[in-house]
Design a protein around this motif. Structure first.
Motif, PDB file in Angstrom:
ATOM      1  N   TYR A  18       0.824  -1.207   0.000  1.00  0.00           N
ATOM      2  CA  TYR A  18       0.000   0.000   0.000  1.00  0.00           C
ATOM      3  C   TYR A  18       0.861   1.262   0.000  1.00  0.00           C
ATOM      4  N   GLU A  21      -1.156   7.109   2.279  1.00  0.00           N
ATOM      5  CA  GLU A  21      -2.144   8.100   1.875  1.00  0.00           C
ATOM      6  C   GLU A  21      -2.648   8.923   3.056  1.00  0.00           C
ATOM      7  N   TYR A 329     -12.226   2.208   4.767  1.00  0.00           N
ATOM      8  CA  TYR A 329     -11.185   2.606   3.819  1.00  0.00           C
ATOM      9  C   TYR A 329     -10.266   1.421   3.491  1.00  0.00           C
ATOM     10  N   SER A 330      -9.927   0.638   4.519  1.00  0.00           N
ATOM     11  CA  SER A 330      -9.039  -0.498   4.311  1.00  0.00           C
ATOM     12  C   SER A 330      -9.672  -1.553   3.415  1.00  0.00           C
ATOM     13  N   ARG A 333     -10.134   0.072  -0.397  1.00  0.00           N
ATOM     14  CA  ARG A 333      -8.973   0.259  -1.261  1.00  0.00           C
ATOM     15  C   ARG A 333      -8.554  -1.047  -1.934  1.00  0.00           C
ATOM     16  N   ASP A 334      -9.041  -2.180  -1.391  1.00  0.00           N
ATOM     17  CA  ASP A 334      -8.834  -3.458  -2.073  1.00  0.00           C
ATOM     18  C   ASP A 334      -9.977  -3.768  -3.021  1.00  0.00           C
ATOM     19  N   ARG A 344     -13.318   4.496  -0.715  1.00  0.00           N
ATOM     20  CA  ARG A 344     -11.887   4.525  -0.436  1.00  0.00           C
ATOM     21  C   ARG A 344     -11.241   5.908  -0.596  1.00  0.00           C
ATOM     22  N   ARG A 345     -12.023   6.938  -0.893  1.00  0.00           N
ATOM     23  CA  ARG A 345     -11.467   8.260  -1.153  1.00  0.00           C
ATOM     24  C   ARG A 345     -10.978   8.942   0.134  1.00  0.00           C
ATOM     25  N   ARG A 490      -6.302  -4.589  -7.968  1.00  0.00           N
ATOM     26  CA  ARG A 490      -7.083  -3.363  -7.894  1.00  0.00           C
ATOM     27  C   ARG A 490      -7.166  -2.738  -9.280  1.00  0.00           C
ATOM     28  N   LEU A 494      -9.766   2.293  -8.734  1.00  0.00           N
ATOM     29  CA  LEU A 494      -9.515   2.259  -7.306  1.00  0.00           C
ATOM     30  C   LEU A 494      -8.132   2.791  -6.969  1.00  0.00           C
ATOM     31  N   PRO A 496      -5.324   5.585  -5.917  1.00  0.00           N
ATOM     32  CA  PRO A 496      -5.451   6.618  -4.905  1.00  0.00           C
ATOM     33  C   PRO A 496      -6.192   7.835  -5.425  1.00  0.00           C
TER      34      PRO A 496
END
Length: 499
Positions: A18, A21, A329-330, A333-334, A344-345, A490, A494, A496
């Motif tokens: 990861y 971020e 979020y965790s 992001r996957d 996931r933003r 991803r 997805l 960042p």
């Protein structure tokens, strides 16, 4: 002399697949404050004191050390995991490395809904204290609307990032800790009206409820576990904590121990300073904590005490809401949570704004249950069961991986040959507590409560589990997870995203 470059936190995160971020600015004290605020001695004591005393008289306080010891076993397992994989969304991230994608996804799903519905409960239970400041008696719709207001205010603070959140939470827990310790010691030293023998007296509460002494004590242990959950909020902010592999395990341990000491102190103090504990057993005093405080200090203490409780609930909600957002979020992001691209933003303050909005919407969606008080009771019961179930699943996954030899703790914290027996005890404790909480007991429900509240723990966990299993079978999010780099699989949408 060899100049070996030191790996930074960002390097460690990159090695786990990861990018950095979120803003990494928390020290160990900041991380402890997150755990302390969510466990919250005032919120925890208020949630269990009345039920505990009503079910087992003065002897109920002995359930608290049992629950604290059991949760320390869980912290032991979590410490080894957090030091090796210091990632937000610990339950999901760890179990995918221990037991595979499908198991991990269900564990993360259960944990997320437990936290989000716990936030619903905290917001709703905080609302009456707002009206108490003005001596007003709210209607159910007013309580729900006020709870929404609490939720939105905490969302706004969380949206400005971890530094503002840390500031608000630190002020809140400073006020709570000083007030809690001060009130507890004062009640015990200056306003005690009973001898210590009361702590061994059930006050015939088991007979009054038609239960045995052993079954009443087990019921109190089921309730008492609520006072010692939330330490995993330290894990939620792992990616915002400096030297997380060392500091997060330390923070979990100190958060739980400090809160545990304050909860036990105040539980004993309230029992011994209460003018008539038999009234609690009889069900005529539904707020033994406030009764003990105002009787000891006088009526003048009522408003300052209300302020302390309100501050405690607010700090708890802020920190827990932040933990829920980071867990979402965790997952997102996957790409394994519904509407992952949006959830996931992060925003320009480096806050997980997508997860924060999603967590707030889900928590607020459950607030209309507050229009019916028995429904909120069901939500509390479900929240406790749903929190201990991921504890149990993760401890089982860790133990199986140890015994198979597929996981050997390789982080900053490792208990060596003692790790396996500790893990076994953690599995036994969490398994007992899940069964204990889910066991349908009329004694833990209000008089005349409908059948669904008595069965709320089983029904609630069943509904969430079935919903998660259905999503797993239909959408198959586990296909996006691979055993290698968690970042693999991803899609570009997805990548960042910063608002």
């Amino acid at each position: 002399m060899n100049d070996v470059p030191q790996r930074t936190d960002s390097d460690r995160l990159a090695a786990l697949g990861y990018h950095q971020e979120l803003r990494r600015s928390l020290g160990v004290l900041g991380n402890i404050s997150m755990g302390f605020a969510v466990v919250s001695p005032v919120v925890g004591l208020y949630a269990v004191a009345q039920v505990g005393m009503a079910v087992d008289g003065g002897a109920w306080v002995w359930a608290l050390p049992v629950c604290l010891l059991g949760q320390l076993l869980v912290v032991g397992v979590y410490s080894e995991l957090a030091s090796q994989w210091p990632l937000a969304g610990g339950a999901y991230q760890w179990s995918r490395r221990l037991a595979g994608p499908s198991f991990a996804w269900m564990t993360g799903w259960m944990w997320q809904f437990a936290v989000m519905f716990a936030n619903t409960t905290v917001a709703y239970l905080a609302a009456p204290w707002f009206f108490a400041l003005f001596g007003a008696t709210p209607t159910p719709p007013q309580l729900v609307l006020t709870a929404v207001g609490f939720m939105l205010c905490c969302t706004l603070v969380n949206a400005y990032g971890i530094n503002l959140l840390r500031g608000f939470v630190s002020l809140g827990i400073a006020a709570e800790a000083v007030a809690s310790v001060g009130v507890g010691l004062a009640l015990l030293l200056f306003f005690r009206v009973h001898g210590f023998g009361l702590l061994l007296d059930t006050l015939d509460a088991p007979a009054a409820t038609g239960s045995s002494d052993v079954m009443s004590f087990l019921a109190v242990i089921a309730v008492g576990g609520w006072a010692f959950i939330g330490f995993d909020a330290c894990v939620s902010t792992a990616e915002e904590t400096k030297d997380a592999a060392r500091q997060v395990p330390r923070a979990m341990r100190w958060a739980l121990l400090s809160v545990g000491a304050v909860v036990v102190l105040n539980a004993v103090s309230v029992a011994l300073a209460h003018p008539d504990p038999a009234r609690v057993v009889a069900g005529t005093d539904l707020d033994p904590v406030t009764t003990a405080v105002t009787t000891g200090f006088g009526d003048w203490s009522a408003k300052p005490f209300v302020v302390v409780v309100l501050v405690s609930f607010t700090a708890c909600l802020m920190a827990s809401q932040g933990g829920a957002a980071r867990g979402l979020y965790s997952l997102a992001r996957d790409g394994v949570f519904p509407f992952a691209a949006q959830v996931r933003r992060i925003n320009r303050h480096k806050a997980p704004i997508g997860g924060l909005v999603a967590a707030t919407l889900i928590s607020c969606a459950a607030l209309p249950l507050g229009l019916e008080s028995t429904a909120i009771g069901s939500l509390i019961t479900f929240g406790t069961a749903a929190t201990f179930l991921p504890f149990f699943l993760l401890c089982v996954a860790a133990l199986v991986a140890r015994l198979r030899g597929t996981w050997r703790p390789a982080g900053e914290v490792s208990y060596g040959r003692w790790g396996t027996p500790l893990n076994v005890l953690a599995v036994l404790w969490t398994g007992l507590e899940v069964a204990n909480i889910c066991w349908p007991r009329a004694v833990l429900a209000p008089p005349g409560a409908p059948w669904y509240q008595v069965w709320a723990a089983l029904l609630g966990t069943g509904v969430v589990t079935v919903a998660g299993a259905a999503y797993l079978l239909v959408k198959r999010p586990q296909r996006l997870m691979r055993d290698g780099d968690p970042g693999e699989g991803r899609t570009d949408e997805l990548a960042p995203a910063v608002l």
